[in-house]
Scaffold this motif. Structure first.
Motif, mmCIF file in Angstrom:
data_model
loop_
_atom_site.group_PDB
_atom_site.id
_atom_site.type_symbol
_atom_site.label_atom_id
_atom_site.label_comp_id
_atom_site.label_asym_id
_atom_site.label_seq_id
_atom_site.Cartn_x
_atom_site.Cartn_y
_atom_site.Cartn_z
ATOM 1 N N ARG A 116 -18.260 14.604 29.617
ATOM 2 C CA ARG A 116 -18.395 15.109 28.846
ATOM 3 C C ARG A 116 -17.241 15.990 28.581
ATOM 4 N NH1 ARG A 116 -20.517 19.760 29.755
ATOM 5 N NH2 ARG A 116 -21.430 20.568 28.011
ATOM 6 N N ARG A 117 -15.849 16.762 29.212
ATOM 7 C CA ARG A 117 -15.216 17.625 29.284
ATOM 8 C C ARG A 117 -13.805 16.347 29.139
ATOM 9 N NH1 ARG A 117 -14.102 22.727 30.838
ATOM 10 N NH2 ARG A 117 -16.393 24.041 31.657
ATOM 11 N N LYS A 118 -13.506 15.452 29.421
ATOM 12 C CA LYS A 118 -12.267 14.246 29.244
ATOM 13 C C LYS A 118 -12.790 13.548 28.759
ATOM 14 C CE LYS A 118 -9.381 17.607 30.956
ATOM 15 N NZ LYS A 118 -8.398 18.024 30.636
ATOM 16 N N ILE A 119 -13.948 12.322 29.555
ATOM 17 C CA ILE A 119 -13.446 10.718 29.039
ATOM 18 C C ILE A 119 -13.869 10.874 27.631
ATOM 19 C CG2 ILE A 119 -14.970 8.819 30.444
ATOM 20 C CD1 ILE A 119 -14.951 9.703 33.114
ATOM 21 N N LEU A 120 -15.576 11.749 27.705
ATOM 22 C CA LEU A 120 -16.030 11.167 26.338
ATOM 23 C C LEU A 120 -15.390 11.599 25.442
ATOM 24 C CD1 LEU A 120 -19.614 11.513 27.410
ATOM 25 C CD2 LEU A 120 -18.584 9.245 26.178
ATOM 26 N N PRO A 121 -15.305 12.735 25.040
ATOM 27 C CA PRO A 121 -14.071 13.350 24.288
ATOM 28 C C PRO A 121 -12.524 12.433 23.660
ATOM 29 C CG PRO A 121 -15.031 15.304 25.655
ATOM 30 C CD PRO A 121 -15.311 14.177 25.934
ATOM 31 N N GLY A 122 -11.595 11.920 25.410
ATOM 32 C CA GLY A 122 -11.109 11.102 24.820
ATOM 33 C C GLY A 122 -11.099 10.081 23.992
ATOM 34 N N LEU A 123 -12.040 9.424 24.708
ATOM 35 C CA LEU A 123 -12.387 8.290 24.167
ATOM 36 C C LEU A 123 -13.088 8.186 22.155
ATOM 37 C CD1 LEU A 123 -15.308 6.584 26.910
ATOM 38 C CD2 LEU A 123 -12.928 6.013 25.942
ATOM 39 N N PHE A 124 -13.010 9.219 21.523
ATOM 40 C CA PHE A 124 -13.371 9.528 20.150
ATOM 41 C C PHE A 124 -11.973 10.156 19.638
ATOM 42 C CE2 PHE A 124 -13.859 12.795 17.166
ATOM 43 C CZ PHE A 124 -14.777 11.929 16.154
ATOM 44 N N ARG A 125 -10.963 10.237 20.678
ATOM 45 C CA ARG A 125 -9.797 10.899 20.069
ATOM 46 C C ARG A 125 -9.285 9.189 19.861
ATOM 47 N NH1 ARG A 125 -9.956 15.585 23.345
ATOM 48 N NH2 ARG A 125 -9.275 14.010 25.054
ATOM 49 N N ARG A 126 -9.026 8.505 20.254
ATOM 50 C CA ARG A 126 -8.573 6.975 20.980
ATOM 51 C C ARG A 126 -9.445 6.568 19.882
ATOM 52 N NH1 ARG A 126 -4.693 6.752 20.750
ATOM 53 N NH2 ARG A 126 -5.262 9.300 20.387
ATOM 54 N N TYR A 127 -10.555 6.796 19.595
ATOM 55 C CA TYR A 127 -11.266 5.531 18.250
ATOM 56 C C TYR A 127 -10.730 6.602 17.411
ATOM 57 C CZ TYR A 127 -15.069 4.105 15.325
ATOM 58 O OH TYR A 127 -15.958 3.620 14.591
ATOM 59 N N CYS A 128 -10.652 7.267 17.044
ATOM 60 C CA CYS A 128 -10.114 8.407 15.407
ATOM 61 C C CYS A 128 -8.879 7.851 15.053
ATOM 62 C CB CYS A 128 -10.091 9.657 15.645
ATOM 63 S SG CYS A 128 -11.352 10.609 16.172
ATOM 64 N N ALA A 129 -7.729 7.363 16.474
ATOM 65 C CA ALA A 129 -6.480 7.202 16.068
ATOM 66 C C ALA A 129 -6.265 5.747 15.836
ATOM 67 C CB ALA A 129 -6.194 7.145 17.348
ATOM 68 N N GLY A 130 -8.000 4.822 15.813
ATOM 69 C CA GLY A 130 -8.055 3.413 15.435
ATOM 70 C C GLY A 130 -7.427 2.596 16.619
ATOM 71 N N GLN A 131 -6.904 3.316 17.920
ATOM 72 C CA GLN A 131 -6.719 2.442 18.959
ATOM 73 C C GLN A 131 -8.308 1.045 19.779
ATOM 74 O OE1 GLN A 131 -5.029 4.872 22.161
ATOM 75 N NE2 GLN A 131 -3.893 2.848 22.514
ATOM 76 N N ILE A 132 -9.108 1.808 19.406
ATOM 77 C CA ILE A 132 -10.406 1.072 20.122
ATOM 78 C C ILE A 132 -11.464 0.854 18.887
ATOM 79 C CG2 ILE A 132 -13.008 1.736 20.791
ATOM 80 C CD1 ILE A 132 -11.908 4.062 22.451
ATOM 81 N N PRO A 133 -11.539 -0.794 19.142
ATOM 82 C CA PRO A 133 -11.689 -1.149 18.118
ATOM 83 C C PRO A 133 -13.574 -1.220 17.717
ATOM 84 C CG PRO A 133 -10.442 -2.617 19.386
ATOM 85 C CD PRO A 133 -10.988 -1.239 20.222
#
Length: 484
Positions: A24-41
């Motif tokens: 909740r604190r690190k993994i999921l928010p971090g993945l969301f930020r990478r999605y926003c940055a266009g890094q996650i297909p």
């Protein structure tokens, strides 16, 4: 300066312990930020897996709440969050039973990169590894991510390595230490091996000593039960500080390659001398106006577990013979900071006379907060008669030097998870590296227990036990001040 974002290939990531605190604190928010940055297909998939009874809709609500609370202020407008949540799924599984595994297997796509994040206690690592193979979810290209603590001593670390090795090759195992994902930590290698200015001086001929300090203002809080069995030595020194020490002290690898880098780190650990008892100080914070003290939090009025460790370390090799490394870490100190200080030797002869005083150069590498580097150089004090010298800092704060877009640089967990998807193990610990660290750590802890040593009490909000100051003072040196 705008960060260049390189998308990864589409992937399926299963997070075991998907409803837990780390997720909740690190993994999921971090993945969301990478999605926003266009890094996650967009066709990637993130599957939470845990014992909790939830369906996908309920888990998406948990993920959305976590992102709003811990997402670091990243904007969620324009439907970005809704888009991300469509990539989220959930399966209720029993790590030690058969519940949910067939359903999970049906959701993991074998034609994509598959990664499995073990965000659970190490006691479940072997069970999860076995079931991933029993239910045909893992193949030779799959990756697993395991969190610390990776064992509590050499014997348990070897047992964990053996349990994972039954089902996964070492090239598939990513032992994560979030300190290695920090931008400044990686810059240690860039500064050393990318600048002719530093590497020729990076040895005992020119460096007087090196300090590594990781200070926290928080206490053990709700982790009292875990921490009383662990202590600062197991929780911080054996992994975080050891990794920083290796990056500072290692020889230049032949190339920037995962095994080449990790080979050199392993050589540093194997070159560490045993630490004499008088070169170690243990501390435990006492009660204060705003805290009941360590022993109250861990529930043991006679606890001998340390919340602070300071030590003097020697590395027996050609590069570092005669140059001490001073490490310290502790809770309930006066400031939250992580810093490495490289103190260079005085000039062999001063042409300016005794009145100019003694001056030496220091390179300070700030890991947190305000990541950056400062190099102290000696100049003439302006406007003074005669040749009076003063030390001034050449300061590079990443936020100032690299512009406002530096905030978009991935945090440690974001970077490391993306490295897992890329298959890059450079910033992850190898099994033999972990075992070597425990082989050096175990005799220190066993010595404390055999001597029945009790940690020195120190005040909350201080620099730690006064004995730590005395230890370094015996060598004619002082600790860098702990400050923001």
């Amino acid at each position: 300066m705008v960060s260049r974002v390189i998308p990864v290939e589409p992937f399926d990531l299963v997070i075991f312990g998907g409803t837990g605190d780390l997720a909740r604190r690190k993994i999921l928010p971090g993945l969301f930020r990478r999605y926003c940055a266009g890094q996650i297909p967009a066709d990637s998939q993130i599957i939470g897996a845990a014992r909790s009874e939830h369906d996908a809709t309920e888990f998406r609500a948990i993920v959305a709440e976590a992102i709003r609370e811990f997402g670091g202020g990243k904007a969620c407008e324009d439907g970005t969050l809704d888009e991300f949540l469509q990539r989220i799924d959930y399966v209720t599984v029993d790590a030690r039973g058969d519940t949910g595994w067939s359903e999970l297997a049906s959701k993991v796509r074998k034609d994509l990169i598959n990664a499995f994040y073990f965000s659970v206690g190490p006691g479940l690592f072997g069970d999860l590894a076995e079931r991933l193979h029993r239910y045909d979810m893992a193949d030779d290209d799959s990756r697993i991510v395991v969190e610390k603590p990776f064992g509590r001593d050499l014997a348990t670390a070897k047992a964990l390595n053996a349990s994972l090795a039954k089902h996964f090759d070492e090239t598939q195992i990513y032992r994560i230490d979030h300190y290695l994902g920090k931008e400044t930590v990686q810059n240690l290698m860039a500064v050393r091996f990318g600048n002719m200015l530093f590497e020729p001086l990076w040895n005992s001929q020119y460096i007087d000593h090196i300090q590594i300090s990781v200070a926290e203002t928080v206490g053990v809080g709700g982790r009292g039960g875990y921490y009383d069995k662990s202590g600062a030595m197991r929780d911080m020194v054996q992994n975080h500080l050891m990794q920083l020490l290796c990056l500072i002290a290692m020889e230049p690898p032949a190339k920037f390659d995962p095994d080449a880098v990790r080979d050199e780190k392993l050589k540093v650990i194997r070159a560490l001398d045993p630490v004499e008892p008088h070169h170690i100080v243990r501390g435990q914070y006492g009660p204060s106006a705003d805290d009941d003290g360590f022993r109250t939090h861990v529930g043991d009025p006679a606890s001998k577990t340390e919340s602070f460790v300071a030590m003097k370390i020697a590395i027996s090799n050609w590069r570092w013979a005669g140059t001490p490394f001073y490490l310290r870490t502790g809770k309930k100190l006066k400031a939250r900071t992580s810093e490495i200080t490289v103190v260079f030797k005085d000039a062999p002869h001063s042409i300016f006379g005794a009145e100019a005083g003694r001056h030496n150069n220091e390179l300070r590498i700030r890991l947190q907060p305000n990541e950056g580097m400062t190099l102290d150089v000696t100049i003439k004090e302006p406007g003074q008669g005669g040749m009076r010298l003063v030390d001034v800092p050449l300061d590079m704060s990443f936020a100032e030097a690299l512009g406002p877009n530096v905030a978009e640089v991935p945090d440690a967990y974001e970077r490391l998870i993306m490295d897992v998807i890329r298959g890059n193990q450079t910033l992850f610990m190898r099994g033999d590296e972990v075992e070597a660290a425990w082989a050096w750590t175990d005799p220190i802890i066993e010595g404390w227990q055999a001597r029945g040593e009790v940690p020195k009490t120190y005040d909350s909000g201080s620099d730690g036990p006064t004995d730590a100051m005395a230890m370094i003072a015996r060598d004619g040196r002082i600790w860098r001040e702990i400050k923001l």
